[in-house]
Design a protein around this motif. Structure first.
Motif, PDB file in Angstrom:
ATOM      1  N   ARG A 200       0.833  -1.204   0.000  1.00 25.24           N
ATOM      2  CA  ARG A 200       0.000   0.000   0.000  1.00 25.24           C
ATOM      3  C   ARG A 200       0.868   1.254   0.000  1.00 25.24           C
ATOM      4  O   ARG A 200       0.609   2.211  -0.718  1.00 25.24           O
ATOM      5  CB  ARG A 200      -0.916  -0.017   1.232  1.00 25.24           C
ATOM      6  N   PHE A 201       1.924   1.220   0.810  1.00 30.65           N
ATOM      7  CA  PHE A 201       2.830   2.363   0.846  1.00 30.65           C
ATOM      8  C   PHE A 201       3.374   2.643  -0.542  1.00 30.65           C
ATOM      9  O   PHE A 201       3.371   3.768  -1.022  1.00 30.65           O
ATOM     10  CB  PHE A 201       3.988   2.119   1.817  1.00 30.65           C
ATOM     11  N   GLU A 202       3.853   1.571  -1.197  1.00 33.35           N
ATOM     12  CA  GLU A 202       4.448   1.744  -2.523  1.00 33.35           C
ATOM     13  C   GLU A 202       3.430   2.327  -3.507  1.00 33.35           C
ATOM     14  O   GLU A 202       3.759   3.214  -4.289  1.00 33.35           O
ATOM     15  CB  GLU A 202       4.989   0.412  -3.044  1.00 33.35           C
ATOM     16  N   GLN A 203       2.212   1.836  -3.429  1.00 32.34           N
ATOM     17  CA  GLN A 203       1.172   2.342  -4.343  1.00 32.34           C
ATOM     18  C   GLN A 203       0.930   3.822  -4.117  1.00 32.34           C
ATOM     19  O   GLN A 203       0.890   4.614  -5.058  1.00 32.34           O
ATOM     20  CB  GLN A 203      -0.133   1.572  -4.130  1.00 32.34           C
ATOM     21  N   GLU A 204       0.772   4.172  -2.855  1.00 40.51           N
ATOM     22  CA  GLU A 204       0.495   5.572  -2.518  1.00 40.51           C
ATOM     23  C   GLU A 204       1.674   6.460  -2.914  1.00 40.51           C
ATOM     24  O   GLU A 204       1.502   7.572  -3.394  1.00 40.51           O
ATOM     25  CB  GLU A 204       0.215   5.705  -1.015  1.00 40.51           C
ATOM     26  N   PHE A 205       2.854   5.929  -2.672  1.00 34.92           N
ATOM     27  CA  PHE A 205       4.047   6.694  -2.986  1.00 34.92           C
ATOM     28  C   PHE A 205       4.160   6.942  -4.490  1.00 34.92           C
ATOM     29  O   PHE A 205       4.461   8.052  -4.939  1.00 34.92           O
ATOM     30  CB  PHE A 205       5.290   5.970  -2.460  1.00 34.92           C
ATOM     31  N   VAL A 206       3.902   5.901  -5.255  1.00 33.07           N
ATOM     32  CA  VAL A 206       3.975   6.044  -6.711  1.00 33.07           C
ATOM     33  C   VAL A 206       2.964   7.083  -7.184  1.00 33.07           C
ATOM     34  O   VAL A 206       3.261   7.913  -8.051  1.00 33.07           O
ATOM     35  CB  VAL A 206       3.726   4.684  -7.394  1.00 33.07           C
ATOM     36  N   GLN A 207       1.801   7.065  -6.581  1.00 32.99           N
ATOM     37  CA  GLN A 207       0.779   8.040  -6.940  1.00 32.99           C
ATOM     38  C   GLN A 207       1.255   9.468  -6.642  1.00 32.99           C
ATOM     39  O   GLN A 207       1.139  10.369  -7.467  1.00 32.99           O
ATOM     40  CB  GLN A 207      -0.490   7.759  -6.143  1.00 32.99           C
ATOM     41  N   GLU A 208       1.804   9.607  -5.459  1.00 29.57           N
ATOM     42  CA  GLU A 208       2.326  10.912  -5.061  1.00 29.57           C
ATOM     43  C   GLU A 208       3.401  11.374  -6.042  1.00 29.57           C
ATOM     44  O   GLU A 208       3.421  12.522  -6.490  1.00 29.57           O
ATOM     45  CB  GLU A 208       2.911  10.818  -3.640  1.00 29.57           C
ATOM     46  N   TYR A 209       4.267  10.429  -6.389  1.00 32.66           N
ATOM     47  CA  TYR A 209       5.399  10.726  -7.269  1.00 32.66           C
ATOM     48  C   TYR A 209       4.905  11.139  -8.649  1.00 32.66           C
ATOM     49  O   TYR A 209       5.399  12.088  -9.256  1.00 32.66           O
ATOM     50  CB  TYR A 209       6.298   9.489  -7.357  1.00 32.66           C
ATOM     51  N   GLN A 210       3.909  10.414  -9.131  1.00 35.68           N
ATOM     52  CA  GLN A 210       3.382  10.754 -10.457  1.00 35.68           C
ATOM     53  C   GLN A 210       2.757  12.144 -10.455  1.00 35.68           C
ATOM     54  O   GLN A 210       2.911  12.898 -11.397  1.00 35.68           O
ATOM     55  CB  GLN A 210       2.377   9.693 -10.918  1.00 35.68           C
ATOM     56  N   PHE A 214       4.205  16.446 -12.568  1.00 37.29           N
ATOM     57  CA  PHE A 214       3.562  17.470 -13.400  1.00 37.29           C
ATOM     58  C   PHE A 214       3.384  18.803 -12.690  1.00 37.29           C
ATOM     59  O   PHE A 214       2.783  19.706 -13.211  1.00 37.29           O
ATOM     60  CB  PHE A 214       2.212  16.935 -13.908  1.00 37.29           C
ATOM     61  N   THR A 215       3.919  18.875 -11.497  1.00 34.10           N
ATOM     62  CA  THR A 215       3.901  20.173 -10.819  1.00 34.10           C
ATOM     63  C   THR A 215       5.019  21.034 -11.391  1.00 34.10           C
ATOM     64  O   THR A 215       5.925  20.543 -12.070  1.00 34.10           O
ATOM     65  CB  THR A 215       4.148  20.011  -9.306  1.00 34.10           C
ATOM     66  N   ASP A 216       4.971  22.316 -11.114  1.00 31.52           N
ATOM     67  CA  ASP A 216       6.034  23.216 -11.562  1.00 31.52           C
ATOM     68  C   ASP A 216       7.372  22.756 -11.019  1.00 31.52           C
ATOM     69  O   ASP A 216       8.387  22.759 -11.718  1.00 31.52           O
ATOM     70  CB  ASP A 216       5.767  24.650 -11.076  1.00 31.52           C
ATOM     71  N   MET A 217       7.327  22.315  -9.774  1.00 28.80           N
ATOM     72  CA  MET A 217       8.554  21.850  -9.126  1.00 28.80           C
ATOM     73  C   MET A 217       9.128  20.654  -9.876  1.00 28.80           C
ATOM     74  O   MET A 217      10.308  20.598 -10.159  1.00 28.80           O
ATOM     75  CB  MET A 217       8.235  21.457  -7.682  1.00 28.80           C
ATOM     76  N   ALA A 220      10.567  21.605 -13.132  1.00 38.29           N
ATOM     77  CA  ALA A 220      11.821  22.326 -12.907  1.00 38.29           C
ATOM     78  C   ALA A 220      12.957  21.363 -12.598  1.00 38.29           C
ATOM     79  O   ALA A 220      14.074  21.503 -13.106  1.00 38.29           O
ATOM     80  CB  ALA A 220      11.657  23.330 -11.759  1.00 38.29           C
ATOM     81  N   VAL A 221      12.649  20.351 -11.791  1.00 39.25           N
ATOM     82  CA  VAL A 221      13.675  19.348 -11.445  1.00 39.25           C
ATOM     83  C   VAL A 221      14.131  18.618 -12.699  1.00 39.25           C
ATOM     84  O   VAL A 221      15.323  18.425 -12.935  1.00 39.25           O
ATOM     85  CB  VAL A 221      13.120  18.349 -10.403  1.00 39.25           C
ATOM     86  N   TYR A 222      13.137  18.226 -13.493  1.00 39.93           N
ATOM     87  CA  TYR A 222      13.464  17.515 -14.733  1.00 39.93           C
ATOM     88  C   TYR A 222      14.366  18.367 -15.617  1.00 39.93           C
ATOM     89  O   TYR A 222      15.401  17.900 -16.107  1.00 39.93           O
ATOM     90  CB  TYR A 222      12.172  17.149 -15.462  1.00 39.93           C
ATOM     91  N   GLU A 223      13.982  19.632 -15.807  1.00 41.15           N
ATOM     92  CA  GLU A 223      14.770  20.500 -16.677  1.00 41.15           C
ATOM     93  C   GLU A 223      16.186  20.686 -16.151  1.00 41.15           C
ATOM     94  O   GLU A 223      17.146  20.713 -16.901  1.00 41.15           O
ATOM     95  CB  GLU A 223      14.087  21.882 -16.813  1.00 41.15           C
ATOM     96  N   ALA A 224      16.288  20.772 -14.848  1.00 38.13           N
ATOM     97  CA  ALA A 224      17.590  21.072 -14.244  1.00 38.13           C
ATOM     98  C   ALA A 224      18.510  19.859 -14.210  1.00 38.13           C
ATOM     99  O   ALA A 224      19.721  19.976 -14.382  1.00 38.13           O
ATOM    100  CB  ALA A 224      17.396  21.632 -12.837  1.00 38.13           C
ATOM    101  N   TYR A 247      12.011  15.358  -2.060  1.00 36.69           N
ATOM    102  CA  TYR A 247      10.743  16.093  -2.122  1.00 36.69           C
ATOM    103  C   TYR A 247       9.558  15.351  -1.526  1.00 36.69           C
ATOM    104  O   TYR A 247       8.558  15.956  -1.179  1.00 36.69           O
ATOM    105  CB  TYR A 247      10.422  16.431  -3.581  1.00 36.69           C
ATOM    106  N   SER A 248       9.686  14.011  -1.457  1.00 37.96           N
ATOM    107  CA  SER A 248       8.502  13.213  -1.126  1.00 37.96           C
ATOM    108  C   SER A 248       8.012  13.464   0.293  1.00 37.96           C
ATOM    109  O   SER A 248       8.781  13.385   1.246  1.00 37.96           O
ATOM    110  CB  SER A 248       8.801  11.730  -1.305  1.00 37.96           C
ATOM    111  N   GLU A 249       6.716  13.684   0.392  1.00 36.17           N
ATOM    112  CA  GLU A 249       6.099  13.839   1.706  1.00 36.17           C
ATOM    113  C   GLU A 249       6.108  12.496   2.414  1.00 36.17           C
ATOM    114  O   GLU A 249       6.451  12.393   3.589  1.00 36.17           O
ATOM    115  CB  GLU A 249       4.671  14.368   1.543  1.00 36.17           C
TER     116      GLU A 249
END
Length: 614
Positions: A200-210, A214-217, A220-224, A247-249
């Motif tokens: 469950r943790f992994e699922q939730e984490f992957v969701q958070e990560y996805q 697509f956030t600005d942050m 920005a990380v990807y570009e940098a 970054y992960s909560e």
RNA sequence: GGUUCCGUAGCUCAGCUGGAUAGAGCAACAGAUUUCUAAUCUGUGGGUCACAGGUUCGAAUCCUGUCGGGAUCACCA
């Protein structure tokens, strides 16, 4: 069994007498005669040709003739090329069998005064056991049994990996999504229950990560940080761990939990203890189903801080050295290994430091002479480094450390991958093999008349026997392919096949009653089948010794199969209870009894039970 | 790339301290039960032991190299 040795001694005397050449006993090569030649045992005499400077035939004949007159066990000989084939007397065979019968601990060595600790299983407590653990457990357990048979005092242990970020993930998921559920309320085995929260943790984490991507942050990380020409998907695949740590909560929460645990926060500690307890209850069921027990347990939560003293000692002994940043290292480049860190610059231990500390603790606790680590071959290098460090630290047991290394298990479809859900669960597998045994048994109906409880016991013995044999028959170091379909096979080279030989023998012994058990006999003839079985019996102690030296249960498994196979043939070709004479009957019953006993011993060394009926 | 393990029949595996014509099981085919339990037995077909050299009277086995596959080479565990 001294009979073969006496023939070897005679051979030495023969060579000395005929040619004046002295041989050491380890220079002699004696084999069972191949079935296409006349004889029982064969000496290879090529090695003598150079020493004696005569033709192989001449030498063979001379020795054969000498043995014929001086060694009463030899009744005929022939030399083919460089092979001296000897035929042995009836009395050799009957005395050999009697010799086995009279030795209650035949095949087992007397205590050798050495104490060895065998470590196996050693799971993480965040998810249930799987097929890989089963191979580990079977190897470790069997190895322990084999070492006992070789005269060692054995202590079975494991290191329970009960702390760290993984269990914190399960804990966090349970806190957030569990709503107070327990294995009881969910009707689940505790280890599976906790494992679900890990997933469950992994699922939730992957969701958070996805979401983050697509956030600005995220953009920005990807570009940098992206590498030249790297697309977004690839970048984020590689960036996952870094994200978890930055970054992960959820990552932050899990790490905070780990810190709280290390700081002995009461709430976290009690949650941790509660969830681990659920896991242990689950593990214990699996261990019980596999028939294994431990004499001592080491928990990583107790040992993870050990080893720091060893680091200090190592520095003062000059084994380790300190870098400017405060980290501590060992340089093993002189023996072809790398430099290895043993303490971080912040003063905390790394994995191997813990292992050093644990080894020392075990020695302090038990005063062991040696240790066997049952660990998959992906950690070959780690264990090699550990052993070298223990040696340099001058640990008293360091000369006798062994890594029982085994290959990973693949499925016919490829590697087991938890991410892809192809991991074979231990409990599922156990249930499946027992179910298969039930189906097979229902077709036969042999045990239908027995009480229900006894039937269940037999089905369990057969199913688990099939599974265990399937895994343990393969040499440890070889990577093996586990085909679930084949693992439940009960015909051919399988556990149930060997069990069936044993069961047939028990049936004969029951029917023969006490009339013939232990009756004296004097045989006037002997079947090739009977000789073959006695040869197997004579080999057994050597097989056990060898399996112990090599830490190789598969040697016992293959021996047991060969013995069972030859018994099945014997059973088919020769009448036992309706033998042509009372002597032959007594002899065959005695032979069957010893075969049954040795099969039992061999399977016991593999950790496989023998049913009385099937 | 360095290190290391593995490569034997269609498949899964034995055999590896060098010894005779490389063995089992599965799968395929053909048989065996008035008989101590057929989860058994018998038979048939199936092999350049990855490849190439070397050592040896003799190599699947030991040595070297090549190819193929796995693992490993973190201030992770």
């Amino acid at each position: 069994m001294e009979f073969l040795k006496s023939i070897k001694d005679s051979y030495i005397k023969a060579v000395a007498d005929c040619f004046g050449v002295h041989l050491e006993s380890d220079e002699i090569l004696i084999n069972e005669t191949r079935k296409e030649f006349e004889g029982d045992y064969t000496f290879v005499i090529f090695p003598l040709v150079k020493k004696i400077n005569k033709s192989p035939e001449e030498i063979g004949n001379a020795i054969g003739n000498w043995l014929l007159t001086h060694e009463s066990n030899v009744i005929a000989h022939n030399t083919v090329k460089g092979f001296l084939n000897l035929s042995l007397s009836l009395s050799f065979w009957s005395r050999s069998l009697a010799g086995v019968s009279q030795e209650p601990r035949y095949g087992y060595s007397a205590p050798n005064g050495k104490k060895v600790m065998v470590e196996f299983a050693s799971p993480n407590t965040n998810k249930p056991l799987h097929l890989g653990h089963i191979r580990n457990i079977l190897l470790g357990w069997s190895c322990s049994k084999i070492l006992k048979a070789n005269g060692y005092e054995v202590i079975n242990t494991q290191i329970v990996n009960d702390r760290g970020i993984a269990i914190c993930k399960s804990m966090l998921a349970w806190q957030r999504f569990g709503q107070g559920a327990t294995p009881e309320s969910a009707g689940m085995k505790g280890d599976h229950f906790v494992g679900e929260y890990y997933v469950r943790f992994e699922q939730e984490f992957v969701q958070e990560y996805q979401g983050f991507q697509f956030t600005d942050m995220g953009i920005a990380v990807y570009e940098a940080k992206k590498k030249e020409g790297q697309d977004m998907a690839t970048f984020f695949k590689e960036y996952k761990n870094t994200y978890f740590n930055t970054y992960s909560e959820m990552g932050a929460a899990a790490k905070a939990m780990l810190l709280a645990w290390e700081a002995k926060d009461p709430e976290i500690t009690s949650l941790w203890a509660k969830m681990n307890e659920w896991v242990y209850q689950g593990f214990n069921v699996t261990y019980e189903n596999l028939g294994v027990t431990f004499d001592s347990l080491y928990y990583e939560s107790d040992t993870y801080l050990l080893g720091k003293k060893a680091v200090d000692d190592g520095i003062s002994k000059g084994v380790f050295y300190r870098e400017d940043d405060g980290s501590v290292w060992i340089d093993m480049e002189d023996v072809g290994m790398d430099k290895k860190i043993v303490m971080r610059s912040d003063g905390t231990s790394v994995y191997i430091t813990q292992d050093i500390g644990t080894a020392q603790q075990r020695y302090a606790d038990y005063g062991i002479d040696s240790m066997v680590y049952t660990v998959a071959d992906e950690q070959d290098y780690h264990l090699k480094v550990l052993f070298e460090i223990l040696k340099r630290l001058g640990e008293p047991y360091a000369a006798d450390l062994h890594h029982l290394s085994y290959g990973m298990i693949d499925l016919p479809t490829g590697k087991m991958k938890s991410r892809e859900g192809t991991v074979v669960d231990a409990d599922d597998l156990i249930a499946e093999v027992i179910g298969e045994a039930r189906d097979m048994s229902a077709e036969r109906g042999e045990i239908a008349a027995l009480p229900k409880e006894e039937q269940e016991d037999i089905l369990r013995q057969i199913g688990i026997g099939a599974l265990k044999y399937f895994i343990i028959k393969v040499q440890p170091k070889k990577r093996m392919i586990f085909d679930p379909k084949e693992s439940v096979d009960m015909q051919g080279q399988t556990g149930p096949y060997v069990q069936n030989a044993y069961v047939r023998i028990q049936s004969i012994l029951r029917k023969s009653g006490t009339d013939h058990a232990g009756q004296p006999y004097s045989i006037s003839d002997i079947h090739d089948n009977e000789k073959t079985l006695i040869k197997h019996l004579l080999n057994f102690p050597g097989i056990v010794a060898d399996a112990g030296k090599q830490y190789d249960p598969s040697a016992i498994a293959n021996f047991a199969y060969a013995l069972a196979k030859d018994f099945h043939r014997f059973y088919h070709e020769v009448r036992i209870l309706n033998a042509e004479s009372e002597d032959a009957k007594s002899f065959r019953i005695a032979l069957s009894k010893e075969v049954g006993r040795i099969l039992w011993c061999a399977f016991d060394m593999l950790g496989i039970e023998m049913p009385a009926r099937m």
